[in-house]
Design a protein around this motif. Structure first.
Motif, mmCIF file in Angstrom:
data_model
loop_
_atom_site.group_PDB
_atom_site.id
_atom_site.type_symbol
_atom_site.label_atom_id
_atom_site.label_comp_id
_atom_site.label_asym_id
_atom_site.label_seq_id
_atom_site.Cartn_x
_atom_site.Cartn_y
_atom_site.Cartn_z
ATOM 1 N N ALA A 58 55.957 24.174 65.858
ATOM 2 C CA ALA A 58 56.525 25.378 66.467
ATOM 3 C C ALA A 58 55.907 25.635 67.838
ATOM 4 O O ALA A 58 56.605 25.970 68.799
ATOM 5 N N VAL A 59 54.597 25.481 67.943
ATOM 6 C CA VAL A 59 53.924 25.695 69.230
ATOM 7 C C VAL A 59 54.213 24.536 70.177
ATOM 8 O O VAL A 59 54.464 24.738 71.371
ATOM 9 N N ALA A 60 54.220 23.304 69.661
ATOM 10 C CA ALA A 60 54.471 22.124 70.494
ATOM 11 C C ALA A 60 55.877 22.134 71.094
ATOM 12 O O ALA A 60 56.099 21.577 72.174
ATOM 13 N N ALA A 61 56.817 22.790 70.418
ATOM 14 C CA ALA A 61 58.183 22.870 70.934
ATOM 15 C C ALA A 61 58.224 23.580 72.290
ATOM 16 O O ALA A 61 59.099 23.305 73.123
ATOM 17 N N HIS A 62 57.261 24.483 72.529
ATOM 18 C CA HIS A 62 57.203 25.225 73.794
ATOM 19 C C HIS A 62 56.167 24.636 74.760
ATOM 20 O O HIS A 62 56.043 25.102 75.889
ATOM 21 N N ALA A 63 55.402 23.647 74.290
ATOM 22 C CA ALA A 63 54.373 23.011 75.134
ATOM 23 C C ALA A 63 54.303 21.526 74.792
ATOM 24 O O ALA A 63 53.323 21.049 74.220
ATOM 25 N N PRO A 64 55.365 20.758 75.135
ATOM 26 C CA PRO A 64 55.428 19.351 74.718
ATOM 27 C C PRO A 64 54.341 18.459 75.299
ATOM 28 O O PRO A 64 54.043 17.402 74.752
ATOM 29 N N ASP A 65 53.726 18.887 76.422
ATOM 30 C CA ASP A 65 52.677 18.068 77.027
ATOM 31 C C ASP A 65 51.295 18.373 76.463
ATOM 32 O O ASP A 65 50.316 17.718 76.796
ATOM 33 N N ALA A 66 51.198 19.375 75.570
ATOM 34 C CA ALA A 66 49.907 19.779 74.995
ATOM 35 C C ALA A 66 49.671 19.106 73.645
ATOM 36 O O ALA A 66 50.612 18.696 72.961
ATOM 37 N N VAL A 67 48.405 19.008 73.285
ATOM 38 C CA VAL A 67 48.019 18.591 71.935
ATOM 39 C C VAL A 67 47.827 19.883 71.146
ATOM 40 O O VAL A 67 47.045 20.747 71.541
ATOM 41 N N VAL A 68 48.570 20.007 70.047
ATOM 42 C CA VAL A 68 48.587 21.259 69.295
ATOM 43 C C VAL A 68 48.040 21.047 67.888
ATOM 44 O O VAL A 68 48.416 20.102 67.196
ATOM 45 N N ILE A 69 47.151 21.958 67.486
ATOM 46 C CA ILE A 69 46.586 21.945 66.135
ATOM 47 C C ILE A 69 47.239 23.051 65.322
ATOM 48 O O ILE A 69 47.301 24.203 65.760
ATOM 49 N N GLY A 70 47.714 22.707 64.138
ATOM 50 C CA GLY A 70 48.206 23.697 63.182
ATOM 51 C C GLY A 70 47.413 23.546 61.897
ATOM 52 O O GLY A 70 47.007 22.437 61.543
ATOM 53 N N SER A 71 47.170 24.646 61.206
ATOM 54 C CA SER A 71 46.412 24.567 59.959
ATOM 55 C C SER A 71 46.887 25.644 58.995
ATOM 56 O O SER A 71 47.388 26.687 59.416
ATOM 57 N N ASP A 72 46.728 25.363 57.711
ATOM 58 C CA ASP A 72 47.074 26.349 56.705
ATOM 59 C C ASP A 72 46.207 26.121 55.473
ATOM 60 O O ASP A 72 45.760 24.997 55.216
ATOM 61 N N GLN A 73 45.982 27.204 54.737
ATOM 62 C CA GLN A 73 45.191 27.116 53.509
ATOM 63 C C GLN A 73 45.869 27.893 52.402
ATOM 64 O O GLN A 73 46.311 29.022 52.599
ATOM 65 N N VAL A 74 45.953 27.257 51.236
ATOM 66 C CA VAL A 74 46.514 27.902 50.044
ATOM 67 C C VAL A 74 45.542 27.671 48.898
ATOM 68 O O VAL A 74 45.158 26.530 48.622
ATOM 69 N N ALA A 75 45.117 28.744 48.266
ATOM 70 C CA ALA A 75 44.263 28.605 47.087
ATOM 71 C C ALA A 75 45.143 28.223 45.902
ATOM 72 O O ALA A 75 46.228 28.770 45.717
ATOM 73 N N ASP A 76 44.679 27.268 45.117
ATOM 74 C CA ASP A 76 45.436 26.709 43.999
ATOM 75 C C ASP A 76 44.695 27.030 42.695
ATOM 76 O O ASP A 76 43.668 26.439 42.388
#
Length: 197
Positions: A58-76
């Protein structure tokens, strides 16, 4: 020498921002604007991976020349996803449901660099065993720490450590929200080495 591409953390989490600062790389923070609703029957691990990649994309779609980190956490908890409680009553219910049990915190990280055609993600599970907590201990903890923005209502980096009997992981920062060992590995693959001059 090719200049280092812009690095963006696609997250509004202060915990992830503080963790990424440990790598001493300059970066920007942008909100990913992603619907985090689980899909019907979606396992916690699959949910964490899907959302981490969705946030980075989602972030990279607006900044294609950038390296983008996405993260998420779900307790199981025994196959059931446990998210952020949001308020005191839900946090009490979460901690009561987890007392005396093992919970796997499924933390996923994704790195996307659209311009280079790079996209990779990894899941880093952390197994946590909760003490058999009394209602009084749960109340005292929640009043002291108010961890309503943390999956599973426990901040292991704070007083929440007193709720636990064990933590098993090969990437200790994963429990806080961003697995830095794996993040550094993915960044190197994407062309950003934290130890390069």
């Amino acid at each position: 020498m090719t200049p280092r591409p812009l690095l963006i953390l696609g997250s509004t989490s202060r915990y992830r921002r503080e963790l990424l600062e440990r790598l001493r790389l300059p970066f920007e923070v942008r909100s990913p604007e992603v619907d985090e609703t689980p899909l019907a029957g979606e396992a916690p691990a699959a949910l964490a991976l899907r959302l981490a990649l969705a946030k980075a994309r989602a972030v990279a779609a607006h900044a294609p020349d950038a390296v983008v980190i996405g993260s998420d956490q779900v307790a199981d908890l025994e196959g059931t996803p446990v998210g952020k409680p949001g308020d005191h009553a839900r946090a009490v219910a979460q901690l009561r449901s987890m007392r005396g049990k093992a919970v796997v915190f499924q933390t996923a990280v994704a790195v996307v660099h659209r311009q280079a055609g790079f996209e990779a993600s990894v899941l880093v599970p952390v197994r946590v065993r909760f003490r058999d907590l009394s209602d009084n201990e749960i109340e005292r903890y929640l009043r002291a720490e108010q961890p309503y923005d943390c999956a599973g209502s426990a901040k292991s980096e704070g007083l929440g450590i007193a709720l636990l009997t064990a933590i098993e992981s090969d990437d200790p920062t994963a429990l806080i929200g961003l697995p830095l060992i794996r993040t550094a590995e993915l960044l190197r693959q994407a062309g950003i080495d934290p130890l390069a001059a």
